[in-house]
Design an enzyme around this catalytic site. Structure first.
Site, PDB file in Angstrom:
ATOM      1  N   ARG A 247       0.830  -1.202   0.000  1.00  0.00           N
ATOM      2  CA  ARG A 247       0.000   0.000   0.000  1.00  0.00           C
ATOM      3  C   ARG A 247       0.865   1.251   0.000  1.00  0.00           C
ATOM      4  NH1 ARG A 247      -4.945  -1.875   4.036  1.00  0.00           N
ATOM      5  NH2 ARG A 247      -5.294  -3.841   2.939  1.00  0.00           N
TER       6      ARG A 247
ATOM      7  N   ARG B 133       1.802   0.783  10.195  1.00  0.00           N
ATOM      8  CA  ARG B 133       1.427   1.266   8.862  1.00  0.00           C
ATOM      9  C   ARG B 133       2.609   1.147   7.921  1.00  0.00           C
ATOM     10  NH1 ARG B 133      -3.106   3.896   7.854  1.00  0.00           N
ATOM     11  NH2 ARG B 133      -3.405   4.264  10.063  1.00  0.00           N
TER      12      ARG B 133
ATOM     13  N   GLU C 140      -6.834  -1.249  14.982  1.00  0.00           N
ATOM     14  CA  GLU C 140      -7.400  -2.194  14.028  1.00  0.00           C
ATOM     15  C   GLU C 140      -6.394  -3.296  13.681  1.00  0.00           C
ATOM     16  OE1 GLU C 140      -8.593  -0.483  10.288  1.00  0.00           O
ATOM     17  OE2 GLU C 140      -8.620  -2.447   9.316  1.00  0.00           O
TER      18      GLU C 140
ATOM     19  N   SER D 110     -10.483  -6.632   9.635  1.00  0.00           N
ATOM     20  CA  SER D 110     -11.670  -5.965   9.116  1.00  0.00           C
ATOM     21  C   SER D 110     -12.449  -7.003   8.326  1.00  0.00           C
ATOM     22  CB  SER D 110     -11.217  -4.814   8.223  1.00  0.00           C
ATOM     23  OG  SER D 110     -12.308  -3.989   7.894  1.00  0.00           O
TER      24      SER D 110
ATOM     25  N   ARG E  94       0.821  -6.462  12.448  1.00  0.00           N
ATOM     26  CA  ARG E  94       0.201  -5.809  13.598  1.00  0.00           C
ATOM     27  C   ARG E  94       0.051  -6.781  14.770  1.00  0.00           C
ATOM     28  NH1 ARG E  94      -4.328  -1.459  11.236  1.00  0.00           N
ATOM     29  NH2 ARG E  94      -2.786  -0.233  10.073  1.00  0.00           N
TER      30      ARG E  94
END
Length: 427
Positions: free
Chosen positions: A266, A281, A353, A356, A394
């Site tokens: 990303r 991130r 988070e 999801s 994460r």
RNA sequence: GGAGAGUUGGCAGAGUGGUAAUGCACCGGACUCGAAAUCCGGCGAACCGGCUUAUACCGGCGCGCAAGUUCGAAUCUUGUACUCUCCUCCA
């Protein structure tokens, strides 16, 4: 010609659709314009088809005639020529309308489910349930990157040297921890929860990106290889969901579950300054993804189940977390309903988070043309779901922070010990 | 990267300018106590439009896709995608 939201739904209940999309930040005028173009386009189609019908009737007569020189036939040929001109004009007009209609249609997000909290952003998300006790420390808990660097198992500096910001080297027990985690996750999903294990392509075409809804709106969030137009997958959802693109499945094959470990790439455009340190991130991170194809009537049941499947990962790792349902404004483009799992991060003193899970209904299936044949022979779109099960990087961060000890070492969660070759402490 | 071949309905497989054979499968019917076999009939993906409760009906589209030639293209021309084979190269 594919759409996103079922065109008939918009025609049938324009006010309802406007209201629902407004909660997702879509200007009702967009929908108004959509409807105008939809109607104009259909009228244009009717006109073109009328001409084509006339033409077909004439050419049929011509084809059956013996003598093409017959003045009557010649007259018909002339008529067809005129019709061809009419068709060309009408067809071009129709194509233009269709293109305009499509431009709007493929950029409208999915309709939110009625159960979603209404609100513009994450502040309107609602907690559904809570699991586990937050760890208590008799010292000030450190951030995972501090711990990881001190132990020599995470190296952000060298990664920055080689690739720039938002990259990392895992080393020794760090690399092993990452590997242990994804093996643990894959085993859980495949051995106990009924998922097919997949290793998909990591580079996909633009068409594939369109199928799951990343394109055309979110081109700036991904890495596309200029020379070939191929995109590095931002999530395994893309190749997994598109696995059946363009196909018609058998009803008896539904539901079917896929899982895959892949890197996700990303660009993180627009998130400058956020989570600049640590594993939260990254431009590249590993994620175990779950994807489901289901019959329409079962998809919400499958969403609940999938969310529990993801939760099970955190439960077995003993990580405190909660499940929230995203508000209308916070829900992703393709999703009708999304649950996020957020894991407790002691140093940040907040939940972050880590997974999801979304039900996209037939939104992606329409774009990717994934259908199934029912017992009565009719064809309908499947429903697609996707969820992280879970983000591996994460999870490493969460374990480092939640299992840290006063002396700077890390206790290995029981569930991982077999995957760590019996190692119980990282020091 | 070079050369060649292929792409037609669920499957198989015809069709080199006149509007998609045939077989299997499938659906309906006959026969039968029932089934199989047989016979008769039908249906040939998906999609779109009209009309709509509708998978009914009418029409369009439809032979990988796109463009072109033509009154008419699965058939001719051009481009393009994908697959396969051989050569070259490579983890």
């Amino acid at each position: 010609m594919l759409a996103l939201i079922n065109p008939k739904t918009i025609r049938k209940d324009p006010e309802g659709v406007k209201a629902k999309l407004k909660t997702r930040g879509v200007d009702p005028a967009e929908v108004e314009e959509y409807l105008k173009l939809d109607e104009a386009n259909r009228n244009a189609i009717g006109q073109v088809e009328g001409y084509r019908k006339q033409k077909n009737e004439l050419t049929e007569v011509i084809s059956k005639s013996k003598d093409k020189r017959d003045p009557e036939i010649q007259a018909k040929i002339k008529q067809v020529k005129q019709l061809n001109a009419d068709i060309k004009t009408a067809d071009e007009a129709q194509k233009e309308l269709a293109a305009k209609w499509r431009y709007i249609a493929i950029r409208l997000p999915n309709l939110p489910d009625d159960s979603l909290p209404v609100g513009p952003d994450e502040d309107a998300d609602v907690e559904e349930r809570l699991w586990g006790d937050k760890p208590e420390f008799d010292f000030k808990p450190k951030a995972h990157w501090e711990i990881g660097e001190a132990l020599g198992i995470l190296d952000f500096d060298r990664a920055a040297k080689v690739s720039g910001a938002r990259f990392v080297y895992y080393k020794d027990a760090g690399a092993r921890l990452e590997r242990a985690l994804y093996n643990f996750m894959l085993d859980l999903h495949t051995q106990e929860q009924g998922y097919h294990e997949i290793i998909p392509p990591y580079l996909v075409t633009a068409k594939t990106m369109f199928g799951t809804g990343q394109f055309p709106k979110f081109t700036e969030d991904v890495y596309t290889v200029e020379a070939t137009g191929m995109t590095l997958i931002p999530t395994a959802e893309v190749p997994l969901t598109n696995y059946y693109s363009g196909e018609i499945l058998d009803e008896k094959d539904l539901p079917t579950y896929f899982t895959a470990l892949t890197p996700s790439f990303r660009s993180e455009a627009g998130s400058a300054g956020r989570d600049t340190r640590g594993l939260i991130r990254m431009h590249q991170f590993n994620k175990v993804e779950m994807v489901k194809f289901s019959k329409p009537e079962d998809s919400y049941k499958e969403l609940e189940k999938m969310t529990l499947d993801a939760q099970e990962v955190l439960k077995r790792l003993g990580l405190a977390h909660h499940v929230i349902v995203l508000s209308t404004g916070d829900t992703g483009f393709s999703s009708a309903k999304t649950y996020d799992l957020e894991v407790w991060m002691p140093e940040q003193n907040r939940y972050r988070e880590i997974s999801s899970c979304s039900n996209c209904l037939d939104f992606q299936a329409r774009r990717a043309m994934i259908r199934y044949r029912k017992a009565d022979g009719s064809v309908d779109y499947v429903h697609t779901l996707n969820g992280s099960g879970v983000a591996v990087g994460r999870t490493v961060a969460a374990i480092l922070e939640n299992y840290q000890q006063a002396d700077g070492t890390i206790k290995v969660p029981d569930a991982l010990i077999p995957y760590m070759g019996g190692q119980t402490v990282i020091k």
